[in-house]
Design a protein around this motif. Structure first.
Motif, PDB file in Angstrom:
ATOM      1  N   THR A  13      36.693  43.665  32.907  1.00  0.00           N
ATOM      2  CA  THR A  13      37.087  44.788  33.761  1.00  0.00           C
ATOM      3  C   THR A  13      35.905  45.698  34.078  1.00  0.00           C
ATOM      4  O   THR A  13      35.780  46.197  35.200  1.00  0.00           O
ATOM      5  CB  THR A  13      38.184  45.618  33.044  1.00  0.00           C
ATOM      6  OG1 THR A  13      39.037  44.707  32.364  1.00  0.00           O
ATOM      7  CG2 THR A  13      38.996  46.429  34.007  1.00  0.00           C
ATOM      8  N   TRP A  15      39.418  34.679  38.009  1.00  0.00           N
ATOM      9  CA  TRP A  15      39.402  36.136  37.963  1.00  0.00           C
ATOM     10  C   TRP A  15      39.535  36.663  36.539  1.00  0.00           C
ATOM     11  O   TRP A  15      38.898  37.628  36.152  1.00  0.00           O
ATOM     12  CB  TRP A  15      40.514  36.683  38.853  1.00  0.00           C
ATOM     13  CG  TRP A  15      40.592  38.181  38.868  1.00  0.00           C
ATOM     14  CD1 TRP A  15      41.543  38.978  38.318  1.00  0.00           C
ATOM     15  CD2 TRP A  15      39.628  39.069  39.443  1.00  0.00           C
ATOM     16  NE1 TRP A  15      41.260  40.297  38.525  1.00  0.00           N
ATOM     17  CE2 TRP A  15      40.075  40.387  39.212  1.00  0.00           C
ATOM     18  CE3 TRP A  15      38.425  38.883  40.128  1.00  0.00           C
ATOM     19  CZ2 TRP A  15      39.383  41.509  39.639  1.00  0.00           C
ATOM     20  CZ3 TRP A  15      37.739  40.005  40.552  1.00  0.00           C
ATOM     21  CH2 TRP A  15      38.203  41.298  40.307  1.00  0.00           C
ATOM     22  N   ILE A  33      35.558  33.954  41.888  1.00  0.00           N
ATOM     23  CA  ILE A  33      36.411  35.153  41.994  1.00  0.00           C
ATOM     24  C   ILE A  33      37.872  34.772  42.192  1.00  0.00           C
ATOM     25  O   ILE A  33      38.766  35.309  41.542  1.00  0.00           O
ATOM     26  CB  ILE A  33      35.921  36.054  43.160  1.00  0.00           C
ATOM     27  CG1 ILE A  33      34.555  36.655  42.805  1.00  0.00           C
ATOM     28  CG2 ILE A  33      36.929  37.159  43.461  1.00  0.00           C
ATOM     29  CD1 ILE A  33      33.828  37.298  43.981  1.00  0.00           C
ATOM     30  N   ALA A  69      43.449  48.655  40.559  1.00  0.00           N
ATOM     31  CA  ALA A  69      42.022  48.856  40.292  1.00  0.00           C
ATOM     32  C   ALA A  69      41.244  49.269  41.540  1.00  0.00           C
ATOM     33  O   ALA A  69      40.142  49.804  41.440  1.00  0.00           O
ATOM     34  CB  ALA A  69      41.429  47.577  39.698  1.00  0.00           C
ATOM     35  N   TRP A  70      41.796  49.002  42.725  1.00  0.00           N
ATOM     36  CA  TRP A  70      41.125  49.408  43.968  1.00  0.00           C
ATOM     37  C   TRP A  70      42.194  49.784  44.990  1.00  0.00           C
ATOM     38  O   TRP A  70      42.505  49.030  45.904  1.00  0.00           O
ATOM     39  CB  TRP A  70      40.248  48.259  44.478  1.00  0.00           C
ATOM     40  CG  TRP A  70      39.261  48.657  45.532  1.00  0.00           C
ATOM     41  CD1 TRP A  70      39.019  49.918  46.000  1.00  0.00           C
ATOM     42  CD2 TRP A  70      38.378  47.780  46.247  1.00  0.00           C
ATOM     43  NE1 TRP A  70      38.048  49.893  46.955  1.00  0.00           N
ATOM     44  CE2 TRP A  70      37.610  48.599  47.131  1.00  0.00           C
ATOM     45  CE3 TRP A  70      38.129  46.418  46.230  1.00  0.00           C
ATOM     46  CZ2 TRP A  70      36.654  48.076  47.981  1.00  0.00           C
ATOM     47  CZ3 TRP A  70      37.170  45.896  47.069  1.00  0.00           C
ATOM     48  CH2 TRP A  70      36.426  46.703  47.940  1.00  0.00           C
ATOM     49  N   TYR A 115      33.856  44.890  37.343  1.00  0.00           N
ATOM     50  CA  TYR A 115      34.444  44.871  38.688  1.00  0.00           C
ATOM     51  C   TYR A 115      33.576  45.637  39.690  1.00  0.00           C
ATOM     52  O   TYR A 115      33.276  45.156  40.780  1.00  0.00           O
ATOM     53  CB  TYR A 115      35.844  45.504  38.687  1.00  0.00           C
ATOM     54  CG  TYR A 115      36.930  44.698  38.004  1.00  0.00           C
ATOM     55  CD1 TYR A 115      36.691  43.425  37.481  1.00  0.00           C
ATOM     56  CD2 TYR A 115      38.223  45.220  37.877  1.00  0.00           C
ATOM     57  CE1 TYR A 115      37.689  42.706  36.839  1.00  0.00           C
ATOM     58  CE2 TYR A 115      39.240  44.510  37.248  1.00  0.00           C
ATOM     59  CZ  TYR A 115      38.971  43.251  36.727  1.00  0.00           C
ATOM     60  OH  TYR A 115      39.977  42.550  36.104  1.00  0.00           O
ATOM     61  N   GLU A 116      33.183  46.863  39.309  1.00  0.00           N
ATOM     62  CA  GLU A 116      32.473  47.731  40.257  1.00  0.00           C
ATOM     63  C   GLU A 116      31.113  47.169  40.650  1.00  0.00           C
ATOM     64  O   GLU A 116      30.714  47.213  41.811  1.00  0.00           O
ATOM     65  CB  GLU A 116      32.320  49.147  39.669  1.00  0.00           C
ATOM     66  CG  GLU A 116      33.630  49.929  39.608  1.00  0.00           C
ATOM     67  CD  GLU A 116      34.343  50.031  40.955  1.00  0.00           C
ATOM     68  OE1 GLU A 116      33.652  50.263  41.976  1.00  0.00           O
ATOM     69  OE2 GLU A 116      35.580  49.862  40.996  1.00  0.00           O
ATOM     70  N   SER A 154      42.480  40.749  44.350  1.00  0.00           N
ATOM     71  CA  SER A 154      42.690  40.686  42.901  1.00  0.00           C
ATOM     72  C   SER A 154      42.720  42.089  42.278  1.00  0.00           C
ATOM     73  O   SER A 154      43.345  42.299  41.247  1.00  0.00           O
ATOM     74  CB  SER A 154      41.577  39.862  42.243  1.00  0.00           C
ATOM     75  OG  SER A 154      41.603  38.543  42.723  1.00  0.00           O
ATOM     76  N   MET A 155      42.028  43.058  42.918  1.00  0.00           N
ATOM     77  CA  MET A 155      41.973  44.417  42.355  1.00  0.00           C
ATOM     78  C   MET A 155      43.085  45.329  42.898  1.00  0.00           C
ATOM     79  O   MET A 155      43.414  46.343  42.287  1.00  0.00           O
ATOM     80  CB  MET A 155      40.605  45.042  42.657  1.00  0.00           C
ATOM     81  CG  MET A 155      39.464  44.397  41.875  1.00  0.00           C
ATOM     82  SD  MET A 155      37.835  45.054  42.352  1.00  0.00           S
ATOM     83  CE  MET A 155      37.895  46.714  41.673  1.00  0.00           C
ATOM     84  N   LYS A 169      31.569  44.271  42.985  1.00  0.00           N
ATOM     85  CA  LYS A 169      31.944  44.784  44.306  1.00  0.00           C
ATOM     86  C   LYS A 169      30.696  45.282  45.037  1.00  0.00           C
ATOM     87  O   LYS A 169      30.457  44.952  46.199  1.00  0.00           O
ATOM     88  CB  LYS A 169      32.947  45.930  44.111  1.00  0.00           C
ATOM     89  CG  LYS A 169      33.559  46.453  45.413  1.00  0.00           C
ATOM     90  CD  LYS A 169      34.072  47.883  45.272  1.00  0.00           C
ATOM     91  CE  LYS A 169      35.165  48.037  44.237  1.00  0.00           C
ATOM     92  NZ  LYS A 169      35.658  49.447  44.195  1.00  0.00           N
ATOM     93  N   LEU A 211      38.161  39.349  46.031  1.00  0.00           N
ATOM     94  CA  LEU A 211      37.984  40.359  44.987  1.00  0.00           C
ATOM     95  C   LEU A 211      38.930  41.555  45.243  1.00  0.00           C
ATOM     96  O   LEU A 211      39.586  42.058  44.332  1.00  0.00           O
ATOM     97  CB  LEU A 211      36.524  40.830  44.971  1.00  0.00           C
ATOM     98  CG  LEU A 211      36.205  41.956  43.986  1.00  0.00           C
ATOM     99  CD1 LEU A 211      35.186  41.481  42.952  1.00  0.00           C
ATOM    100  CD2 LEU A 211      35.634  43.167  44.691  1.00  0.00           C
TER     101      LEU A 211
END
Length: 916
Positions: A95, A90, A86, A138-139, A98-99, A133-134, A102, A130
């Motif tokens: 993409t 990365w 990770i 993204a998060w 990702y979820e 990185s998001m 996680k 993680l």
């Protein structure tokens, strides 16, 4: 190589590419790493496991290694592999995954909340990586989501387990941010995002800390988590309530250390201190806080046995002082007035904390506790040195007055611990600050002989203090006699070995021109302790260096007389050893004697070469006429050394020890060594022809460096150079892979020859083509120093294309082979840390062989998949054009090579390369 790979294959893992990175093989390799008694197998297993962790298969086997039926060591490896994938790769993760990644990590963390703590921590670090990185796109609410998910009531884990797992995750998140490889622009965005997310963390921490039902283990973890977050430079007002909660937690003895650490970390942030110092109207409140921290610094008891708090506060004093000294003059003067007394008090507190316990108590301490205490005293020493910037000369006067009162008071007997601590404070400052102009040093030198030394620790500190004042003694030679007898007396005590010998060495180095009156006594005492074998090997070597400095300042006949008495016993011993049949114990004795001689000759410099840079005003003795005393001695023992060598030629340690004598002498004597050149060249040639060793090549390189440009010495040096080259080329034909050290030294010798005396390459007997081909082979060695040395050779060789015909010819014929080796290395065969060295070769080729390079590079990059299957034809074309265009700026070429090697390795644009 093949044999080792087979051996590993049989054991279940190894460097052999044939082995798949499967769960079974990883487990076998881990078993080998932990339980195989063979160290070579362990190393190979570790190397293979490192490759497994970064392989694409790691995504598959990591989850399987986390299964409940695996042991914690195996689960830990799985969690670590996930973190590496990770954090470093990365960009490999699609993409749309990702979820699910996680969710899987959350599931595993929940499962390990009641399992192995080390595995839980690694999984938390992986999820933290993680999240970083998001964030923020993204998060966006990563931290708030973590809090929400772990507070869900439908979890199978009990609430305390969930709470501790969440706190672990929140603790490692800022730590992972501090060490992450995020690019600079992303770091700023993520930091800002984390600053906002404090709002989701701090209220939770407050609640848990103030809740009476929170168990001690949870509150402990809360304070650790708070400590971690404040290091993101959180504004003081955002964590005011938590700081107050931490103050309240000081009442709980179990939480005391964690509370102190959290409070100190919070108010040691640069912004926090400015905020506190600027509250001028509340300066007394801040002073009260400072005094509270002073109490923690001076907390009763001895570190680390009765307390572990005091060390946590030292950073606070650094940052407070930095802030005060950074104010403009007027404001600084106001704060100095308030805080100078505080810092004088701090010095007293630190010196009290630095005191040794009673001898009886200290006797019960474990070796680990003693070592921790030693390190703690070093931290105190650094703090005192730092505080000197604020308090200046008044600090030394203060210490001197206290010591004077202590030693001259007739009222009560003083403890050695108190005296030792005051001296230790003085020594801490004198070691790094120039105290030559201090008016208290003469008084201190006068006090030292009055100290009643009844204890090893005190004696050690007395010695180190004298050593720290050796430069002052050189300016005040009349005081040498006050302390030299103490040092010579201490030499006889094995318990004071390190301090007494290092102090004598400093005095002999700094005060050598004032020591002739004491020389006979120093030599006699030193000889006595050397003969009695009081000191360990390294201290014996220092002692010889001290004597070398001392003798350097004497008249030649005095030097010879002292040398004779000093080394005669060793020469006699060596003569006896040379007759004996080689065995391990007489080998140790031989290496020891040769080491003593080489250390003596390292510093025995009658021409005072090492003083040349110190300016013309130095008190120099006239340069003596006639042979150098070291050369006289070397010529006397030359036959004996040859005799020893004849029996020990195949032993690398003995050969190294012999070469060291001449190498140290050549470095120190420079031109004065000239009379020895012919016979040394002859001996080296014989040695190297019989058993090639790297140390002989290193000595040859020294001779080339110093003497090759002098016509009188060129013939013997040329003959030696041709001989060692011929022998090394034969070694290459037999297979050089087992001798990376010889290849390394050989490449350095060739580069030195080109730099110092290119004529050596014009000799007809030198096979330049074979040398060139061997150097290309050396570029492919796995050992980085060898590759570096080979690159250094080519960067010296290529500029000679025009002036040395044989070099121009070989480059024309074999240069393409060199270019291909360089491109292979850049393509992924060599370590990324070596790319600058390969860029230097490309730059030299471009600068000195442009027309050839422009033809070769296009041809070489033509085949598909070369030098890496990841490259497109366009990328290769761009690279060759960029290289050919840049013939002036070497730095630009290095940047191009770094970019290209990342493309070749599939790392371009990843977080892994952010700090590269």
């Amino acid at each position: 190589m093949e044999r080792r790979e087979e051996q590993l294959g049989a054991a279940g893992a190894g460097a052999a590419p044939a082995l798949d990175f499967t769960v079974e093989n990883v487990e076998k390799a881990l078993h080998q790493l932990y339980y195989d008694p063979n160290i070579e197998n362990k190393n190979l297993a570790q190397k293979w496991l490192m490759q497994a962790q970064v392989s694409p298969q790691a995504w598959h086997f990591s989850w399987q290694l986390l299964q409940p039926d695996k042991v914690p060591e195996i689960q830990y490896f799985g969690a670590s592999a996930l973190h590496i994938k990770i954090s470093r790769y990365w960009s490999d993760i699609p993409t749309d995954q990702y979820e699910s990644l996680k969710a899987q990590l959350f599931t595993q963390i929940t499962r390990f909340a009641s399992g192995s703590k080390i595995v839980l921590t690694r999984l938390c670090v992986a999820l933290a990586s993680l999240a970083l990185s998001m964030m923020p796109d993204a998060w966006p609410c990563a931290v708030a989501d973590m809090v929400r998910l772990f507070q869900a009531e439908d979890s199978p884990v009990d609430s305390q387990g969930r709470c501790l797992a969440l706190l672990e995750l929140l603790t490692v998140l800022p730590e992972e941010f501090q060490t992450s490889r995020l690019p600079q622009y992303r770091k700023g965005l993520v930091r800002a995002s984390l600053a906002v997310e404090c709002g989701a963390v701090f209220p939770l921490l407050e609640q848990l800390l103030q809740q009476p039902s929170s168990p001690s283990c949870v509150r402990q973890k809360v304070l650790k988590c708070f400590s971690s977050w404040v290091q993101l430079e959180v504004p003081l007002q955002d964590c005011e309530a938590l700081i107050q909660a931490a103050f309240a937690a000081l009442q709980d003895s179990e939480l005391f250390d964690s509370s102190v650490e959290a409070i100190v970390n919070a108010i040691s942030q640069p912004d926090a201190q400015r905020a506190l110092l600027d509250q001028v109207e509340h300066w007394q409140s801040f002073l009260a806080l400072v005094n509270m921290i002073m109490f923690c610094t001076g907390i009763p008891g001895h570190y680390p046995v009765n307390e572990t708090t005091s060390s946590l506060t030292l950073t606070f004093w650094y940052t407070l002082q930095d802030d005060i000294l950074s104010f403009e003059a007027e404001k600084q003067a106001v704060y100095q007035q308030v805080y100078r007394p505080v810092y004088f008090q701090l010095v007293d507190v630190l010196l009290h904390k630095a005191q040794f316990p009673s001898d009886e108590e200290y006797g019960f301490w474990s070796s680990d506790e003693k070592e921790q205490f030693r390190i703690y005293r070093v931290d105190i020493s650094d703090t005192l040195m730092y505080v000197y910037e604020m308090l200046g000369a008044e600090l030394l006067s203060n210490l001197y007055d206290k010591l004077g009162r202590l030693l001259t008071s007739s009222e009560e007997p003083y403890s050695w611990q108190h005296t030792e601590a005051l001296l230790y404070g003085f020594q801490s400052i004198a070691e790094t600050i120039d105290v030559n102009y201090s008016d208290v040093v003469p008084g201190l030198i006068g006090l030292i002989p009055r100290i009643s030394i009844s204890n090893v620790q005190l004696a050690d500190t007395v010695m180190f203090t004298i050593g720290a004042l050796s430069e002052w003694l050189a300016d005040h030679p009349v005081m040498i006699n006050s302390v030299l007898p103490l040092v010579l007396h201490a030499l006889g005590n094995p318990e004071l070995s390190v301090s007494s010998v290092s102090t004598l060495k400093k005095i002999c180095r700094e005060c050598k021109y004032d020591l002739p009156p004491y020389a006979a006594n120093i030599v006699a005492v030193s000889q006595d302790v050397l003969m009695k074998q009081i000191h360990k090997t390294s201290q014996c070597m220092w002692l010889m260096q001290a004597l070398g400095f001392l003798l350097s300042a004497l008249q030649v006949e005095e030097i010879l007389k002292n040398l004779h008495s000093l080394i005669s016993p060793y020469i006699q011993q060596l003569e006896k050893l040379a007759e004996e049949i080689p065995n391990p114990s007489n080998k140790l004795a031989i290496v020891h004697i040769l080491g003593l001689l080489s250390n003596l000759f390292t510093t025995l410099d009658v021409s005072h070469h090492e003083d040349d840079h110190e300016g013309p005003e130095l008190r120099k003795l006239p340069v003596p006429q006639g042979p150098n005393p070291v050369v006289v001695v070397l010529q006397q023992v030359f036959q004996l050394i040859q005799k020893v060598l004849s029996k020990w030629l195949s032993d690398a340690q003995v050969v190294e020890a012999v070469c060291a004598i001449f190498e140290k002498s050549v470095k120190t004597l420079l031109d004065d060594f000239a009379p020895m050149v012919p016979q040394l060249c002859e001996m080296l040639g014989r040695m190297y022809s019989t058993v090639p060793q790297a140390s002989a090549l290193d000595l040859t390189r020294q001779l080339v460096h110093i003497f090759a440009h002098e016509p009188a010495h060129f013939p013997p040096i040329e003959a030696l150079f041709l001989l060692v080259t011929s022998v090394t080329l034969s070694l290459f034909q037999q297979g050089p892979r087992d001798h990376p050290d010889i290849v390394d030294s050989f490449m350095q010798l060739l580069a030195q020859a080109l730099k110092r005396k290119p004529d050596l390459f014009q000799c007809e007997r030198l096979d330049v083509k074979a040398v060139f081909q061997c150097a290309v082979l050396a570029l492919k060695f796995p050992e980085a120093p060898t590759v570096k040395a080979s690159c250094g050779f080519f960067t010296e060789l290529l500029p000679r294309c025009g002036e040395i015909e044989s070099v121009g010819k070989v480059v024309q014929e074999d240069g393409r082979m060199l270019l291909i080796a360089v491109l292979e290395a850049i393509g992924g065969q060599a370590s990324r840390s070596l790319m600058d060295c390969f860029a230097d070769i490309l730059f030299a080729l471009n600068k000195h062989c442009f027309s050839l390079l422009s033809m070769w590079i296009k041809e070489a990059l033509q085949p598909p998949g070369f030098p890496s299957a990841r490259l497109s034809p366009e990328q290769k074309d761009t690279f060759s054009q960029q290289i050919l265009r840049e013939r002036v700026n070497k730095r630009r070429v290095k940047e191009m090579v770094k970019e290209f090697t990342l493309l070749c390795r599939g790392l371009h644009g990843t977080d892994y390369t952010a700090d590269y």
